[in-house]
Design an enzyme around this catalytic site. Structure first.
Site, PDB file in Angstrom:
ATOM      1  CE  LYS A 241     -24.400  13.439 -50.650  1.00 58.10           C
ATOM      2  NZ  LYS A 241     -25.135  14.369 -49.819  1.00 58.10           N
TER       3      LYS A 241
ATOM      4  CE1 TYR B 228     -25.594  11.893 -43.967  1.00 56.05           C
ATOM      5  CE2 TYR B 228     -26.779  13.971 -43.912  1.00 56.05           C
ATOM      6  CZ  TYR B 228     -26.759  12.615 -43.732  1.00 56.05           C
ATOM      7  OH  TYR B 228     -27.890  11.956 -43.323  1.00 56.05           O
TER       8      TYR B 228
HETATM    9  C1  PHB Z   1     -34.325   7.851 -44.005  1.00 55.69           C
HETATM   10  O1  PHB Z   1     -35.050   7.022 -44.561  1.00 55.69           O
HETATM   11  O2  PHB Z   1     -34.805   8.673 -43.213  1.00 55.69           O
HETATM   12  C2  PHB Z   1     -32.882   7.865 -44.268  1.00 55.69           C
HETATM   13  C3  PHB Z   1     -32.323   6.915 -45.110  1.00 55.69           C
HETATM   14  C4  PHB Z   1     -30.960   6.927 -45.343  1.00 55.69           C
HETATM   15  C5  PHB Z   1     -30.162   7.878 -44.730  1.00 55.69           C
HETATM   16  C6  PHB Z   1     -30.714   8.824 -43.905  1.00 55.69           C
HETATM   17  C7  PHB Z   1     -32.084   8.820 -43.669  1.00 55.69           C
HETATM   18  O3  PHB Z   1     -28.829   7.862 -44.940  1.00 55.69           O
END
Ligand code: PHB
Length: 389
Positions: free
Chosen positions: A295, A383
């Site tokens: 987020k 999300y």
């Molecule tokens: C990412 O660094 O790609 C990443 C980090 C946290 C998340 C999803 C993706 O919840």
């Protein structure tokens, strides 16, 4: 020097604010202690909510994100040795997220600001905001060894989690009330490898959480929950791949040369109020969320969406009501994101010292959420993010 809005920090919040203000005909100067190369070269997460992408497109900085961003219509939660897809498109009426690294967003915003004649001062030092309770706040800084003074009508503190501007907002409550530390850390790697999964995989495992993410066709981002005391030296490449294969069993983890390793610590923080006098905080300067909910950058963009409109109205009509209501308007979304990030974190991570009871309670929660359409919808809606308006 004079400007309408002095903006401290050229991250997502500061640059997007400057860009949105320009659309309203409001002038700003952006200052950052980092060089342009540092800002554009620091590889950070980039999961963009639909509303973030929409705002970029609507305001003319969405061409590249539309071209090369990867639209994901779901994620996978893995627990108990099985994968459970959360189908965003089906559960949220066609919405999704776009994977597009944060430094690419910053490159797009910097290029656009410069093309529009924007004023961004990179690599400055000794930044100091003064007199925020007067009508003429000032930002002092040093550029190329020369002391400068920027007189402003309003100041925005967009200087990230290591903010100095936040300290100027007096806290009516003890700050600790809005602070939470977690006994978790993530070990993050970047590897030159093909993608292991078409969608992000969030895995619960008795050894700890793991996340399979991606940056591009050839660069992958993977994370392992580790002890917050662990350092990069504790994790050899072999140990990393072997632990990923254990925790994300069932997904064919493709390896390759690891070119970056780092340990990320977790915190939740909210500064309330997010403003004082003519100073307004936005993004990580005002709040920090754990990365599990993806987020961080989206909240920064949501803040400046609210703030830019309030500032534009103030300059157009002298009406301060939007500015006065900034905290009240922005905070509910911040707290919803805090809750979501905390929920995802607590549901998916191994709790140090937890009993069998805790482990089974977590598995039952994951089962409850994924088994019911209502449960999956709650996760999916949060999300992909709620609309900005
Ligand atoms: C990412 O660094 O790609 C990443 C980090 C946290 C998340 C999803 C993706 O919840």
């Amino acid at each position: 020097m004079r400007t309408q809005v002095g903006i401290v920090g050229a991250g997502p919040a500061g640059l997007m604010l400057s860009h949105l203000l320009h659309q309203h005909g409001v002038e700003s100067v952006v200052l950052d202690i980092r060089t342009r190369e540092e800002i554009e070269g620091t590889i950070r997460a980039g999961v963009l909510e639909q509303s973030t992408v929409d705002l970029m497109v609507e305001t003319g900085v969405g061409e590249r994100v539309k071209q090369v961003g990867m639209v994901h219509h779901g994620i996978e939660l893995r627990f108990g040795g099985r994968g459970h897809r959360i189908d965003f498109a089906d559960l949220t009426g066609g919405r999704g997220v776009t994977i597009y690294p944060q430094h690419e967003v910053l490159k797009d915003l910097i290029a656009q600001r410069l093309a529009d004649g924007g004023d961004i001062r990179f690599g400055v030092s000794d930044v100091q905001v003064e007199d925020v309770t007067s009508d003429r706040p000032r930002v002092r800084f040093t550029q190329d060894g020369v002391a400068q003074q920027l007189e402003c009508d309003l100041v925005a503190g967009c200087d990230g989690s290591r903010t100095t501007t936040r300290a100027l907002v007096p806290a009516p409550n003890p700050r600790q009330d809005h602070f939470r530390q977690y006994p978790f850390a993530w070990f993050g790697i970047l590897a030159e490898a093909p993608r292991s999964s078409d969608e992000l995989v969030y895995a619960h495992h008795p050894n700890g959480f793991a996340l399979v993410s991606t940056r591009s066709e050839t660069v992958q981002r993977l994370y392992l929950q580790v002890d917050p005391q662990d350092s990069v030296e504790d994790w050899s490449d072999d140990r990393i791949w072997s632990e990923l294969r254990t925790r994300v069993a069932g997904v064919d983890i493709k390896d390759g040369p690891i070119f970056d390793k780092s340990v990320l610590h977790f915190r939740s923080f909210v500064c309330e109020p997010m403003q004082y006098g003519r100073l307004f905080l936005a993004g990580d300067a005002a709040h920090t969320v754990p990365p599990t909910g993806a987020k961080g950058m989206n909240l920064a963009i949501a803040d400046v969406h609210v703030l830019s409109r309030a500032m534009a109205r103030f300059f157009a009509t002298g009406d301060r009501s939007g500015l006065d209501a900034y905290t009240e308007t922005a905070l509910p979304r911040v707290w919803r994101a805090q809750h979501f990030s905390w929920w995802m974190t607590s549901m998916l991570h191994r709790i140090p010292g937890a009993s069998g009871f805790d482990l089974h309670r977590q598995l039952a929660e994951l089962d409850t959420v994924t088994r019911s359409r209502a449960g999956r919808t709650l996760l999916a809606e949060n999300y992909v993010g709620t609309p900005f308006d």
